[in-house]
Design an enzyme around this catalytic site. Structure first.
Site, PDB file in Angstrom:
ATOM      1  N   SER A  51      41.377  30.838   5.987  1.00  0.00           N
ATOM      2  CA  SER A  51      42.809  31.051   5.774  1.00  0.00           C
ATOM      3  C   SER A  51      43.413  29.796   5.180  1.00  0.00           C
ATOM      4  O   SER A  51      42.925  28.678   5.430  1.00  0.00           O
ATOM      5  CB  SER A  51      43.442  31.334   7.136  1.00  0.00           C
TER       6      SER A  51
ATOM      7  N   TYR B  39      44.983  28.924  16.497  1.00  0.00           N
ATOM      8  CA  TYR B  39      44.379  29.862  15.542  1.00  0.00           C
ATOM      9  C   TYR B  39      43.809  29.084  14.346  1.00  0.00           C
ATOM     10  O   TYR B  39      42.648  29.253  13.960  1.00  0.00           O
ATOM     11  CB  TYR B  39      45.418  30.888  15.062  1.00  0.00           C
TER      12      TYR B  39
ATOM     13  N   LYS C 126      39.786  28.432  12.753  1.00  0.00           N
ATOM     14  CA  LYS C 126      39.308  28.598  11.368  1.00  0.00           C
ATOM     15  C   LYS C 126      38.677  27.299  10.868  1.00  0.00           C
ATOM     16  O   LYS C 126      37.612  27.299  10.242  1.00  0.00           O
ATOM     17  CB  LYS C 126      40.458  29.014  10.442  1.00  0.00           C
TER      18      LYS C 126
ATOM     19  N   ARG D 175      61.621  29.329  11.648  1.00  0.00           N
ATOM     20  CA  ARG D 175      60.597  29.640  12.659  1.00  0.00           C
ATOM     21  C   ARG D 175      59.718  28.396  12.823  1.00  0.00           C
ATOM     22  O   ARG D 175      59.293  27.798  11.817  1.00  0.00           O
ATOM     23  CB  ARG D 175      59.761  30.836  12.162  1.00  0.00           C
TER      24      ARG D 175
HETATM   25  P1  NAD Z   1      42.786  42.524  11.799  1.00  0.00           P
HETATM   26  O1  NAD Z   1      43.236  42.167  13.166  1.00  0.00           O
HETATM   27  O2  NAD Z   1      43.346  43.771  11.199  1.00  0.00           O
HETATM   28  O3  NAD Z   1      41.191  42.587  11.733  1.00  0.00           O
HETATM   29  C1  NAD Z   1      40.375  41.791  12.554  1.00  0.00           C
HETATM   30  C2  NAD Z   1      39.456  42.728  13.296  1.00  0.00           C
HETATM   31  O4  NAD Z   1      38.588  42.000  14.158  1.00  0.00           O
HETATM   32  C3  NAD Z   1      40.219  43.730  14.186  1.00  0.00           C
HETATM   33  O5  NAD Z   1      39.849  45.045  13.809  1.00  0.00           O
HETATM   34  C4  NAD Z   1      39.767  43.391  15.612  1.00  0.00           C
HETATM   35  O6  NAD Z   1      39.692  44.550  16.428  1.00  0.00           O
HETATM   36  C5  NAD Z   1      38.420  42.740  15.348  1.00  0.00           C
HETATM   37  N1  NAD Z   1      37.973  41.798  16.390  1.00  0.00           N
HETATM   38  C6  NAD Z   1      38.645  40.751  16.919  1.00  0.00           C
HETATM   39  N2  NAD Z   1      37.884  40.125  17.814  1.00  0.00           N
HETATM   40  C7  NAD Z   1      36.695  40.767  17.871  1.00  0.00           C
HETATM   41  C8  NAD Z   1      35.496  40.598  18.618  1.00  0.00           C
HETATM   42  N3  NAD Z   1      35.366  39.648  19.526  1.00  0.00           N
HETATM   43  N4  NAD Z   1      34.473  41.458  18.402  1.00  0.00           N
HETATM   44  C9  NAD Z   1      34.584  42.454  17.508  1.00  0.00           C
HETATM   45  N5  NAD Z   1      35.694  42.679  16.773  1.00  0.00           N
HETATM   46  C10 NAD Z   1      36.736  41.836  16.953  1.00  0.00           C
HETATM   47  O7  NAD Z   1      43.110  41.267  10.857  1.00  0.00           O
HETATM   48  P2  NAD Z   1      42.994  41.120   9.279  1.00  0.00           P
HETATM   49  O8  NAD Z   1      44.353  40.815   8.772  1.00  0.00           O
HETATM   50  O9  NAD Z   1      42.220  42.226   8.689  1.00  0.00           O
HETATM   51  O10 NAD Z   1      42.179  39.762   9.212  1.00  0.00           O
HETATM   52  C11 NAD Z   1      40.776  39.722   9.010  1.00  0.00           C
HETATM   53  C12 NAD Z   1      40.322  38.282   9.007  1.00  0.00           C
HETATM   54  O11 NAD Z   1      41.027  37.566   7.992  1.00  0.00           O
HETATM   55  C13 NAD Z   1      40.590  37.545  10.320  1.00  0.00           C
HETATM   56  O12 NAD Z   1      39.496  36.687  10.570  1.00  0.00           O
HETATM   57  C14 NAD Z   1      41.838  36.740  10.014  1.00  0.00           C
HETATM   58  O13 NAD Z   1      41.912  35.588  10.794  1.00  0.00           O
HETATM   59  C15 NAD Z   1      41.631  36.406   8.546  1.00  0.00           C
HETATM   60  N6  NAD Z   1      42.887  36.134   7.832  1.00  0.00           N
HETATM   61  C16 NAD Z   1      43.897  37.045   7.864  1.00  0.00           C
HETATM   62  C17 NAD Z   1      45.105  36.746   7.209  1.00  0.00           C
HETATM   63  C18 NAD Z   1      46.267  37.706   7.270  1.00  0.00           C
HETATM   64  O14 NAD Z   1      47.392  37.274   7.039  1.00  0.00           O
HETATM   65  N7  NAD Z   1      46.064  38.992   7.537  1.00  0.00           N
HETATM   66  C19 NAD Z   1      45.254  35.545   6.504  1.00  0.00           C
HETATM   67  C20 NAD Z   1      44.177  34.657   6.466  1.00  0.00           C
HETATM   68  C21 NAD Z   1      42.981  34.961   7.136  1.00  0.00           C
HETATM   69  N1  UFG Z   2      59.405  35.611   7.569  1.00  0.00           N
HETATM   70  C1  UFG Z   2      60.708  35.999   7.802  1.00  0.00           C
HETATM   71  N2  UFG Z   2      60.935  37.011   8.688  1.00  0.00           N
HETATM   72  C2  UFG Z   2      59.920  37.654   9.339  1.00  0.00           C
HETATM   73  C3  UFG Z   2      58.593  37.259   9.081  1.00  0.00           C
HETATM   74  C4  UFG Z   2      58.371  36.224   8.191  1.00  0.00           C
HETATM   75  O1  UFG Z   2      61.658  35.433   7.241  1.00  0.00           O
HETATM   76  O2  UFG Z   2      60.202  38.563  10.145  1.00  0.00           O
HETATM   77  C5  UFG Z   2      59.144  34.547   6.573  1.00  0.00           C
HETATM   78  C6  UFG Z   2      58.422  33.343   7.146  1.00  0.00           C
HETATM   79  O3  UFG Z   2      59.352  32.418   7.665  1.00  0.00           O
HETATM   80  C7  UFG Z   2      57.652  32.841   5.918  1.00  0.00           C
HETATM   81  C8  UFG Z   2      57.349  34.116   5.133  1.00  0.00           C
HETATM   82  O4  UFG Z   2      58.284  35.084   5.601  1.00  0.00           O
HETATM   83  O5  UFG Z   2      58.507  32.039   5.116  1.00  0.00           O
HETATM   84  C9  UFG Z   2      55.935  34.636   5.357  1.00  0.00           C
HETATM   85  O6  UFG Z   2      55.700  34.762   6.755  1.00  0.00           O
HETATM   86  P1  UFG Z   2      54.431  35.545   7.338  1.00  0.00           P
HETATM   87  O7  UFG Z   2      54.577  35.544   8.823  1.00  0.00           O
HETATM   88  O8  UFG Z   2      54.304  36.867   6.662  1.00  0.00           O
HETATM   89  O9  UFG Z   2      53.204  34.684   6.858  1.00  0.00           O
HETATM   90  P2  UFG Z   2      52.860  33.150   7.149  1.00  0.00           P
HETATM   91  O10 UFG Z   2      52.704  32.494   5.835  1.00  0.00           O
HETATM   92  O11 UFG Z   2      53.778  32.528   8.098  1.00  0.00           O
HETATM   93  O12 UFG Z   2      51.479  33.296   7.946  1.00  0.00           O
HETATM   94  C10 UFG Z   2      50.340  33.969   7.416  1.00  0.00           C
HETATM   95  C11 UFG Z   2      49.504  34.532   8.550  1.00  0.00           C
HETATM   96  C12 UFG Z   2      48.979  33.429   9.434  1.00  0.00           C
HETATM   97  C13 UFG Z   2      48.212  32.437   8.611  1.00  0.00           C
HETATM   98  C14 UFG Z   2      49.069  31.965   7.471  1.00  0.00           C
HETATM   99  C15 UFG Z   2      48.256  31.117   6.552  1.00  0.00           C
HETATM  100  O13 UFG Z   2      50.296  35.393   9.349  1.00  0.00           O
HETATM  101  O14 UFG Z   2      48.083  33.980  10.364  1.00  0.00           O
HETATM  102  O15 UFG Z   2      49.567  33.077   6.698  1.00  0.00           O
HETATM  103  O16 UFG Z   2      47.078  31.854   6.214  1.00  0.00           O
HETATM  104  F1  UFG Z   2      47.881  31.377   9.386  1.00  0.00           F
END
Ligand code: NAD
Ligand code: UFG
Length: 337
Positions: free
Chosen positions: A125, A149, A153, A292
Site C-alpha cells: 500500500s 496497519y 505492510k 481526520r
Molecule cells: P478486503 O477486506 O475486501 O479483502 C481482504 C480479504 O482478506 C477479505 O476477503 C478478508 O475476509 C480476507 N482475510 C483477512 N484476514 C484473513 C485471514 N487471516 N485468512 C484468510 N482470509 C483473510 O480488502 P481489499 O480492499 O480487497 O484489500 C486487499 C488487500 O489490498 C489487503 O491486503 C489490503 O491491505 C491491500 N490494500 C487495500 C487498499 C484499499 O484501499 N482497498 C489499499 C492498499 C492496499
Molecule cells: N474523506 C472524507 N470523508 C470521508 C472519507 C474520506 O473527506 O468520509 C477524505 C479523506 O480525508 C482523504 C480522502 O477522502 O482526503 C481519501 O480518504 P480514504 O479514506 O478513501 O483513503 P485514504 O487515502 O485515507 O486511505 C486509503 C486506505 C488506507 C491506506 C491508504 C494508503 O483506506 O487503508 O489509502 O494506501 F492505508
C-alpha cells in the site's frame, strides 16, 4: 496458462483480480476466511465467466489448512491479498492486526517454501510512504509507518526482502496500491464494506443511494487548490490488470520488484464529489468537518516504474471510476447481502 492461488480472493480487490485472471485464461483457486467479504462475489464471477472457481474457506493462521490446499493443487504463483485493512481498527487492536497480517503471511510463505512455490505477488500500500514529504511519490521515497496497519505492510515488505536475499529462487512483486475505487463494468461486482464506510468513494455512493444523509469532508484547510485532501484514485479493474502484468513479468524476468500502482493523477475530495455528481446525476450533500487524524494533504503516485517494469498503465479515468461505483451501488443497494 498457470494455476494461481489467490488469498483474500472473495474480497474487493481479490475478486476483481480473480475475474481478470479468468478472463485472461488463468486457472484460479481462492481461499478466504470471509471475515470481511462474502463468497457471493465468486457467484458473480461465475455469472460473468461461466467458471466456478474452487473456493476454500480457510484462515491464514491455520497452517495445516493451507498445507492441505497446497497438497491438492500445483500452483505456479500466489497472489496474496488476504489481510485486515482498517487503519482505525488497527490502532484499537494492534495485536490482532500484527498476528493476522504478519503471522498469516509467515504461514503462507512457509507453506509456499515447503511446496517449492516461489512466485508471489503481494498487496502492499502507499501507506508505506507514511506522511509523504513530496508528491508525486516514487518508489525510492522514504518508508515509514504511521499506524499498526501500515506497520504490518512495511514489516511484510522487509520480510520479503530478507527472504529474497536468502534465497534468490523466489520471485516477488510488491505492489503498492494507491486508492482503489470503482467496480467491474457489469455492475454486478464491487466494494461491499461492513457497516459505515471509512473510505471516500463507498461513503459517497451510500449518500447517493440514501443510506447516509451527507458526506463529511474531513478538512478544507489543507494547502491544496480547494483545501481538501488529494489522492490518487485508481479503478479496481486497472489495479487487477496490474497483477496479471506482475505475474507475467515475474515469469519473464525473475527477481524482486516493488512498484506503485496508481494513475499519477491527484484529485481532491471535492473533485471526486463533482465527478460523481456528473456521472450519476445525483447531488451529494456535504459538510466540512475538522481534518481526520493521520491524513496527509496530498498523496499521488509517480507511476513510471510500473510502466517500465510491468508494461502496465492505468487506463480508466475518474469519470469511469464514478460511473462504475455508482452502477454497482444502485444495482446492489445492500451490497452482496
Ligand atoms: P478486503 O477486506 O475486501 O479483502 C481482504 C480479504 O482478506 C477479505 O476477503 C478478508 O475476509 C480476507 N482475510 C483477512 N484476514 C484473513 C485471514 N487471516 N485468512 C484468510 N482470509 C483473510 O480488502 P481489499 O480492499 O480487497 O484489500 C486487499 C488487500 O489490498 C489487503 O491486503 C489490503 O491491505 C491491500 N490494500 C487495500 C487498499 C484499499 O484501499 N482497498 C489499499 C492498499 C492496499
Ligand atoms: N474523506 C472524507 N470523508 C470521508 C472519507 C474520506 O473527506 O468520509 C477524505 C479523506 O480525508 C482523504 C480522502 O477522502 O482526503 C481519501 O480518504 P480514504 O479514506 O478513501 O483513503 P485514504 O487515502 O485515507 O486511505 C486509503 C486506505 C488506507 C491506506 C491508504 C494508503 O483506506 O487503508 O489509502 O494506501 F492505508
Amino acid at each position: 496458462m498457470s494455476k494461481v492461488f489467490v488469498t483474500g480472493g472473495t474480497g474487493y480487490i481479490g475478486s476483481h483480480t480473480v475475474l481478470e485472471l479468468l478472463r485472461n485464461g488463468h486457472e484460479v483457486v481462492v481461499m478466504d476466511n470471509l471475515s470481511n467479504s462474502s463468497a457471493e462475489s465468486l457467484n458473480r464471477v461465475k455469472a460473468l465467466t461461466g467458471i466456478s472457481v474452487p473456493f476454500y474457506q480457510a484462515d491464514l493462521l491455520d497452517k495445516e489448512a493451507m498445507s492441505a490446499i497446497f497438497a491438492e493443487h500445483t500452483f505456479e504463483s500466489v497472489v496474496h491479498f488476504a489481510g485486515l485493512k482498517a487503519v482505525g481498527e488497527s490502532v484499537e487492536k494492534p495485536l490482532w492486526y500484527y498476528k493476522n497480517n504478519i503471522t498469516g503471511t509467515l504461514n503462507l510463505l512457509e507453506v509456499m517454501q515447503e511446496n517449492r512455490v516461489k512466485n508471489l505477488v503481494f498487496s502492499s500500500s502507499c501507506t508505506v510512504y507514511g506522511e509523504p514529504d513530496k508528491v508525486p511519490i516514487s518508489e525510492d521515497a522514504p518508508l515509514s509507518a504511521v499506524n499498526p496497519y501500515g506497520q504490518t505492510k512495511l514489516t511484510i515488505e522487509y520480510i520479503l526482502r530478507d527472504l529474497f536475499q536468502a534465497d534468490q529462487d523466489w520471485n516477488m512483486a510488491i505492489l503498492r496500491y494507491f486508492n482503489p475505487v470503482g467496480a467491474d463494468q457489469s455492475g454486478t461486482m464491487g466494494e461491499d464494506p461492513n457497516g459505515i464506510p471509512n473510505n471516500l468513494m463507498p461513503y459517497v455512493t451510500q449518500v447517493a443511494v440514501g443510506h447516509l444523509p451527507y458526506l463529511r469532508v474531513f478538512g478544507n484547510d489543507y494547502p491544496t487548490q480547494d483545501g481538501t485532501g488529494i489522492r490518487d484514485y485508481i479503478h479496481v479493474t486497472d489495479l487487477a490488470l496490474g497483477h496479471l502484468k506482475a505475474i507475467e513479468t515475474l515469469r519473464l524476468s525473475p527477481g524482486l520488484i516493488r512498484c506503485n500502482l496508481g494513475t499519477g493523477n491527484g484529485y481532491s475530495v471535492l473533485d471526486v464529489v463533482k465527478a460523481f455528481e456528473t456521472a450519476s446525476g445525483v447531488a451529494i450533500p456535504y459538510q466540512f468537518m475538522p481534518r481526520r487524524a493521520g491524513d496527509a494533504a496530498a498523496a499521488y503516485a509517480d507511476p513510471t516504474l510500473a510502466e517500465t517494469l510491468l508494461g502496465w498503465r492505468a487506463e480508466r479515468d475518474l469519470e469511469q471510476m464514478c460511473k462504475d461505483s455508482w452502477k454497482w451501488q444502485v444495482n446492489n443497494p445492500n451490497g452482496y447481502s
